[in-house]
Design a protein around this motif. Structure first.
Motif, PDB file in Angstrom:
ATOM      1  N   LYS A 155       1.554  -0.870  -0.259  1.00 40.15           N
ATOM      2  CA  LYS A 155       0.431  -0.687   0.342  1.00 40.15           C
ATOM      3  C   LYS A 155       1.153   1.341   0.169  1.00 40.15           C
ATOM      4  O   LYS A 155       1.880   1.298   1.576  1.00 40.15           O
ATOM      5  CB  LYS A 155      -0.939   0.390   1.672  1.00 40.15           C
ATOM      6  CG  LYS A 155      -1.846  -0.705   1.517  1.00 40.15           C
ATOM      7  CD  LYS A 155      -2.665  -1.029   2.762  1.00 40.15           C
ATOM      8  CE  LYS A 155      -3.808  -2.208   2.813  1.00 40.15           C
ATOM      9  NZ  LYS A 155      -4.669  -2.153   4.409  1.00 40.15           N
ATOM     10  N   ASP A 156       0.672   2.254  -1.155  1.00 43.21           N
ATOM     11  CA  ASP A 156       1.079   3.372  -1.077  1.00 43.21           C
ATOM     12  C   ASP A 156       0.792   4.197  -1.521  1.00 43.21           C
ATOM     13  O   ASP A 156       0.476   4.410  -3.086  1.00 43.21           O
ATOM     14  CB  ASP A 156       3.070   3.504  -1.830  1.00 43.21           C
ATOM     15  CG  ASP A 156       3.684   4.780  -1.953  1.00 43.21           C
ATOM     16  OD1 ASP A 156       3.485   5.034  -1.093  1.00 43.21           O
ATOM     17  OD2 ASP A 156       4.159   4.210  -2.948  1.00 43.21           O
ATOM     18  N   ASN A 157      -0.396   5.281  -1.292  1.00 46.46           N
ATOM     19  CA  ASN A 157      -1.268   5.941  -1.597  1.00 46.46           C
ATOM     20  C   ASN A 157      -0.513   7.991  -1.888  1.00 46.46           C
ATOM     21  O   ASN A 157      -0.748   8.207  -0.431  1.00 46.46           O
ATOM     22  CB  ASN A 157      -2.354   5.536  -1.309  1.00 46.46           C
ATOM     23  CG  ASN A 157      -3.021   4.896  -1.817  1.00 46.46           C
ATOM     24  OD1 ASN A 157      -2.958   4.789  -2.853  1.00 46.46           O
ATOM     25  ND2 ASN A 157      -4.010   4.295  -1.599  1.00 46.46           N
ATOM     26  N   THR A 158       0.546   7.881  -2.210  1.00 50.33           N
ATOM     27  CA  THR A 158       1.525   9.260  -1.873  1.00 50.33           C
ATOM     28  C   THR A 158       1.853   9.653  -3.512  1.00 50.33           C
ATOM     29  O   THR A 158       2.273  10.064  -3.621  1.00 50.33           O
ATOM     30  CB  THR A 158       3.210   9.335  -1.839  1.00 50.33           C
ATOM     31  OG1 THR A 158       3.346   8.280  -2.104  1.00 50.33           O
ATOM     32  CG2 THR A 158       2.572   8.970   0.035  1.00 50.33           C
ATOM     33  N   GLY A 159       0.476  10.014  -4.218  1.00 48.73           N
ATOM     34  CA  GLY A 159       0.229  10.975  -5.273  1.00 48.73           C
ATOM     35  C   GLY A 159       0.482   9.806  -6.505  1.00 48.73           C
ATOM     36  O   GLY A 159      -0.227   8.223  -6.488  1.00 48.73           O
ATOM     37  N   THR A 186      -8.985   7.638  -3.862  1.00 53.19           N
ATOM     38  CA  THR A 186      -7.871   7.538  -2.630  1.00 53.19           C
ATOM     39  C   THR A 186      -7.268   5.965  -2.715  1.00 53.19           C
ATOM     40  O   THR A 186      -6.739   5.481  -2.003  1.00 53.19           O
ATOM     41  CB  THR A 186      -8.753   7.679  -1.590  1.00 53.19           C
ATOM     42  OG1 THR A 186      -9.779   6.975  -0.970  1.00 53.19           O
ATOM     43  CG2 THR A 186      -9.335   9.557  -1.211  1.00 53.19           C
ATOM     44  N   SER A 195       1.885   7.762   3.463  1.00 50.56           N
ATOM     45  CA  SER A 195       0.433   7.012   3.462  1.00 50.56           C
ATOM     46  C   SER A 195       0.094   5.933   2.539  1.00 50.56           C
ATOM     47  O   SER A 195       0.263   5.863   1.621  1.00 50.56           O
ATOM     48  CB  SER A 195      -0.150   8.592   2.576  1.00 50.56           C
ATOM     49  OG  SER A 195      -1.533   8.138   2.892  1.00 50.56           O
ATOM     50  N   ALA A 196      -0.416   5.367   3.636  1.00 52.37           N
ATOM     51  CA  ALA A 196      -0.442   3.764   3.235  1.00 52.37           C
ATOM     52  C   ALA A 196      -1.664   3.964   2.844  1.00 52.37           C
ATOM     53  O   ALA A 196      -1.710   3.433   1.068  1.00 52.37           O
ATOM     54  CB  ALA A 196      -0.402   2.938   4.237  1.00 52.37           C
ATOM     55  N   GLU A 197      -3.074   4.776   2.894  1.00 57.32           N
ATOM     56  CA  GLU A 197      -4.308   3.972   2.668  1.00 57.32           C
ATOM     57  C   GLU A 197      -5.165   5.016   2.484  1.00 57.32           C
ATOM     58  O   GLU A 197      -6.416   5.461   1.542  1.00 57.32           O
ATOM     59  CB  GLU A 197      -4.605   3.038   3.097  1.00 57.32           C
ATOM     60  CG  GLU A 197      -4.903   3.007   4.285  1.00 57.32           C
ATOM     61  CD  GLU A 197      -5.475   1.452   5.011  1.00 57.32           C
ATOM     62  OE1 GLU A 197      -6.202   0.391   3.767  1.00 57.32           O
ATOM     63  OE2 GLU A 197      -6.647   1.349   6.593  1.00 57.32           O
ATOM     64  N   HIS A 198      -4.777   6.167   3.428  1.00 54.31           N
ATOM     65  CA  HIS A 198      -5.443   7.672   3.400  1.00 54.31           C
ATOM     66  C   HIS A 198      -5.343   8.757   2.192  1.00 54.31           C
ATOM     67  O   HIS A 198      -5.792   9.719   2.340  1.00 54.31           O
ATOM     68  CB  HIS A 198      -4.921   8.015   5.026  1.00 54.31           C
ATOM     69  CG  HIS A 198      -5.419   7.404   5.996  1.00 54.31           C
ATOM     70  ND1 HIS A 198      -5.074   7.755   7.184  1.00 54.31           N
ATOM     71  CD2 HIS A 198      -6.350   6.380   5.848  1.00 54.31           C
ATOM     72  CE1 HIS A 198      -5.867   6.659   7.844  1.00 54.31           C
ATOM     73  NE2 HIS A 198      -6.750   5.300   7.148  1.00 54.31           N
ATOM     74  N   GLY A 199      -4.764   8.474   1.058  1.00 53.74           N
ATOM     75  CA  GLY A 199      -4.035   9.978   0.492  1.00 53.74           C
ATOM     76  C   GLY A 199      -3.450  10.274   1.096  1.00 53.74           C
ATOM     77  O   GLY A 199      -2.665  10.191   1.763  1.00 53.74           O
ATOM     78  N   LEU A 200      -2.984  11.798  -0.038  1.00 48.51           N
ATOM     79  CA  LEU A 200      -2.380  12.602   0.312  1.00 48.51           C
ATOM     80  C   LEU A 200      -3.299  14.145   0.973  1.00 48.51           C
ATOM     81  O   LEU A 200      -2.612  14.707   2.098  1.00 48.51           O
ATOM     82  CB  LEU A 200      -1.502  13.100  -0.319  1.00 48.51           C
ATOM     83  CG  LEU A 200       0.167  12.057  -1.190  1.00 48.51           C
ATOM     84  CD1 LEU A 200       1.078  12.969  -1.977  1.00 48.51           C
ATOM     85  CD2 LEU A 200       1.056  11.838   0.227  1.00 48.51           C
TER      86      LEU A 200
END
Lengths: 475, 475
Positions: free
Chosen positions: A188-192, B150, B427-432
Motif C-alpha cells: 500500500k502506498d498512496n502518495t500521489g 484514494t 500514506s498507506a491508504e488515506h492518500g495525501l
C-alpha cells in the motif's frame, strides 16, 4: 569519423567491450525476432550490465539523436523490440542485467533486474517456498523486462492477474537519461500518481525498465487437471460457472481449444494422443490448485464435472492421474502454436471480450472468416477464463501460402472489427508493438489516443524511445 | 450580478434545482468533513445526476475560472474532499450518481456510478452470489468514487488487493470537460498506456471519476477467526509466516493491535470485554476464509495456533465459535478509532514499511515518540499483513489537549521520518489530501515529484481540479 562511429566509441567508453556488439554477424540475433516475423537493422547493439550503464547509453543516444530500442528475450509477437530498417537505431539489450537483487520471504517480494529470465524468477521463488505465478509458453527465454513492458499475461491470470498486478515497484531510466528509483516493496502506498503504471505495458516507449520488485505468493502444493470435451463455446462458459460455483477460487486455469487447434497438435506433435475416441468440436483444460497439500482437488473436480454432465454441458471428460498425464494434457494446449507452423503461414490475433460475450463473438467471427475465405482453418484457443482468445488462422488445405499471406490485413480486420460490438480489445496480452501501432487508431477513440500522445510527449518529447511502437505519430 | 451568481445561474441551468445547493445551512454538511478536522467555504455545492451533467459543471467552472472540488461520502481522513477557505471553489458532490448500471455474473463484473455507497456494491454482489472484497470501517457511507480517488485499502487487501487491483475500467470527466469512456470490463487489454491508473489514487486532481467497472469474486462461504495474544511485533510477523505456511492463501485477514489500542476499546466500547484474563502487549486478529462451505477452517487455524504455541510465538489464543463471538472480536479491532476520541485529541498517521521491517520500525518509532513526549500513549494498530500501521497518538493522561495538539506536526515528523530507513510510505491508504500535500515533498525524491507535476500540468494546465491536494505547487 562518421556520426555512427563517434556514437559507437562513446558507447564503448560507457559499457566496455563486453557491452558493445558492432559485428554484423553477432548483431544478427538481435535484429530479427524468434519467429523471423519482424526484423531491421541497427547502428549498434549495446548490452549494458548496470542501471548506471543503461542511463549512460540513453544519454549518449539522446545527445547523438539516435533512437533507442529496448530488447529483452526477443520473444514478442508484435515486433515491439525490433529496430526499423534505417540502420540508425541503437538496440539496447537488457540481457546482461540478470541479477536477482533480493528475495524477502517475509515480505513476499523478489527484486530482480530486467534481464532475468522469467523461469529463473519462478525457480528462485520456488526455492524459497514461494510462488511467482506468471507463466507463459516463452518463460524459458522471455525476460522480466519484456514481461513488464508488455504487461504479460499467460495461464495464471485467472487467479493471480497480469504482470501489472504482480508488480510493486520499478526502477526506470527515463528518456532524459535520469534514473527513477521507484523500487518500493510496499503493498500500500498512496502518495500521489502511481507512475510505475505508465511504464508497465508501454513497450519501452516511455523509458527503459531496469529492475522491479515483484509479489510472491504461497507455494501451490496440490493440483488437479481435467480435459473436457464440449459441444460449444457456450458450454465452456457454462462450465466456468459450474466449476467456479463448486470449486470457488481453487479454479486457477481454464483454457479453451477448438477441435481444429487440437487436430494440428495431434497431427504434428510428437507423441500427442487424443484423450477421447470420439471427435468433439471444443475442449477445455481445467486446472484446480491449492496451497495446501492433499487438498482433495480430484474429488472436487469430479463433483464439478458430474454436475456438468447432469446439465448436458460436458460431452466427455478425463481427470488426469499423475504428473505424466498432466504434462500430456498441457502439451496438447501448449503445442498449438508450434503445430500450426506445419500448416503454412499462421496469421495470429490476440483479442479479449467480456467472458459472457465469448459465444456470440466466436459465432460471428467464424462466420465472417468463412465467408471471406471458404475452407479457412480457424485455430481459436486461449485463456477463456480471462475472455482472451488467440484467434489464429491457417490457409485452406492445398491453397497457396502467398495468396493467404496477402490477405493477412483483411483477415485481421475481420477479427478485430468483430471485437467492436463487445467493447473488446485487439490486443489482450501481446501488446501493440509495430504491427498494431499502425491500426490501433481505428479501434480506440480519438480522445484516448490524444491523451496517450500527451503522455508520450511529456516523457519523451524527442520521440527517441522505441519510436514507431504503440503510437505511430506521437506528436 | 456578480461572477459567483452568474456561475450559479449557469450551473442551475445545467443540473436543475435539485442539483444545486446555495443555502448556507444546506451547504454546511458538504463543507466540513465527518471528523470536523477539515473544512472550508464554497461558492456553491453542485450535485449532478448524470455524467453529462458532471461534464457540463466542469466546463462551466472552467469557463468561470472556478476550481472544482469533487466529493463523495465525505469520510476521508486527509481533507482531500474539502474546499479551501476562499469561498470561490465549487464542491462537486457525486452523491446523486448512485446507479448500479450493470452486473454481469458470468464476466464477474459490476458497473457502478461514483456515488454508489461501498456497502451497496457489496450487497449487490452478494445478492448475485459473488463477493466485492473491498471492506473498510466507513463502508456504510464511503462512495466508490472516493474509494477510487484514494485507492482505498481496508481489511481485505492481504488477499484481494487495493481498489486499484479491483478496477477494470473507468469513466472520467477530464478537466477540459470532455468525457473519457474507459468503461471496459476486460481482464486483459494491452493496447497502450493504461490511463485509468493515473486517475485511481489521484484524489480528483486529474479529473472526476463518474463510473467504474469493478471485479467480482466467488462468494466466501466459510470463515474462521482467532484472537491471539503476542509478546511483540516480531511475534506477529512470525505468526504471519506460520499461518501462511500452514493455511496458504486461506489467510485473508491479519490485523495487529497494541495493548494501548485494545485498552481504549475496553474502557470506552459498549460491551467490550478482554478475551483473556492476563494483559498482553500485542494482539492480532487472524481471519481465514474459503469459497467452499464447511471447509474445515477452524481445525486448520487451530493447527496453526498449536504450531505458534510450540514455537513460543503466541502467548494465548481463542478461536471464535459462532458469528456473535466473531463480531465481538472484530468490534475490538474496529472500535479503536472511536474509542481513542474519548482520550483527547487523536493524532493519526497511516504508514507502510515492508512487513519484514515492522518489528524494527515499531521499536525505533516508539522510542523516538516516548523520548519526545514522556507518557505519550501510542495507539498502533492496523493491517500488518500489508505492512500497514495506523500509528495514532494520544496525549499523556492528565496533560493539556492544546499543548498536545500544538505538537502535532513535530510528532508526525517523528513517525514519518522513521519510515525513511525502510523505504516506507507516509500514506498507506488515506492518500495525501491537503494535510500531507504540504509535506510529501520532504519524503519523495525530487525527480518523482517533478514527474508527478508534469502529469498534473498535462491533464490540468489551469490547476482547477481539486487544487492544493496531492501536490502543493503543480507548476
Amino acid at each position: 569519423m562518421t556520426a555512427v562511429h563517434d556514437l559507437q566509441a562513446r558507447l564503448r567508453d560507457a559499457v566496455g567491450d563486453a557491452g558493445l556488439i558492432t559485428d554484423a554477424g553477432q548483431m544478427s540475433g538481435y535484429l530479427t525476432d524468434w519467429r523471423d516475423a519482424y526484423g531491421g537493422r541497427a547502428a549498434t547493439v549495446v548490452r549494458p550490465a548496470t542501471t548506471e550503464e543503461v542511463a549512460a547509453v540513453v544519454r549518449l543516444c539522446r545527445e547523438a539523436g539516435a533512437a533507442v530500442v529496448p530488447q529483452g528475450g526477443n520473444t514478442g509477437l508484435c515486433g515491439g523490440s525490433m529496430p526499423d530498417a534505417s540502420g540508425r537505431q541503437v538496440v539496447l539489450s537488457l540481457t546482461r542485467m540478470r541479477r536477482i537483487r533480493a528475495l524477502d520471504p517475509v515480505n513476499q517480494t523478489i527484486t530482480v533486474e530486467a534481464g532475468v529470465v522469467l523461469q529463473r524468477v519462478q525457480e528462485a521463488a520456488a526455492a524459497a517456498g514461494r510462488l511467482f505465478p506468471l507463466s507463459l509458453g516463452a518463460e524459458g527465454s522471455a525476460t522480466i523486462g519484456g514481461n513488464l513492458a508488455t504487461n504479460a499475461g499467460g495461464t495464471g491470470v485467472l487467479r493471480y492477474g497480469t504482470m501489472r498486478d504482480l508488480t510493486l515497484g520499478l526502477e526506470v531510466v527515463l528518456p532524459d537519461g535520469r534514473i527513477w528509483n521507484g523500487l518500493r516493496g510496499l503493498r500500500k502506498d498512496n502518495t500521489g500518481y502511481d507512475l510505475k503504471q505508465l511504464f508497465i505495458g508501454a513497450e519501452g516507449t516511455l523509458g527503459v525498465i531496469t529492475a522491479a520488485v515483484l509479489k510472491l505468493y504461497p507455494a501451490v502444493r496440490s493440483r488437479a487437471t481435467a480435459w473436457v470435451a464440449l459441444p460449444s463455446p457456450q458450454a465452456a462458459v457454462d462450465l466456468i460457472g459450474i466449476v467456479s460455483e463448486l470449486c470457488g477460487d481453487r479454479l486457477t486455469g481454464f483454457e479453451i481449444m477448438s477441435r481444429q487447434s487440437v487436430d494440428f497438435v495431434l497431427r504434428h506433435g510428437a507423441g500427442a494422443r487424443d484423450p477421447f475416441a470420439a471427435v468433439h468440436p471444443w475442449y477445455v483444460l481445467v486446472e484446480l490448485s491449492d496451497t495446501l497439500p492433499d487438498a482433495g482437488l480430484d474429488g472436487l473436480l469430479e463433483t464439478a464435472l458430474a454436475e456438468a454432465f447432469d446439465r448436458d454441458v460436458a460431452a466427455d471428460a478425463v481427470v488426469a492421474s499423475g504428473s505424466a498425464q498432466v504434462a500430456t494434457l498441457w502439451a496438447l494446449r501448449e503445442g498449438i502454436s508450434e503445430a500450426q507452423n506445419f500448416e503454412g503461414p499462421s496469421l495470429k490475433h490476440d483479442v479479449t471480450v467480456p467472458i459472457s460475450s465469448i459465444p456470440t463473438f466466436v459465432e460471428q467471427t467464424d462466420r465472417a472468416l468463412r465467408a471471406a475465405v471458404p475452407g479457412i482453418r480457424i485455430v481459436a484457443y486461449g485463456h477463456i477464463g480471462d475472455g482472451n482468445l488467440h484467434y489464429n488462422l491457417s490457409k485452406p488445405p492445398g491453397s497457396s501460402d502467398d495468396a493467404f499471406r496477402a490477405r493477412a490485413d483483411e483477415l485481421a480486420r475481420i477479427v478485430y472489427d468483430s471485437t467492436r460490438g463487445f467493447d473488446g480489445s485487439i490486443s489482450a496480452e501481446h501488446g501493440l508493438g509495430q504491427s498494431k501501432a499502425a491500426i490501433i487508431g481505428d479501434y480506440k477513440d480519438g480522445y484516448e489516443l490524444e491523451l496517450m500522445r500527451g503522455v508520450k510527449q511529456l516523457f519523451d518529447p524527442g520521440n527517441l524511445m522505441n519510436p514507431g511502437k504503440v503510437l505511430l505519430s506521437p506528436g
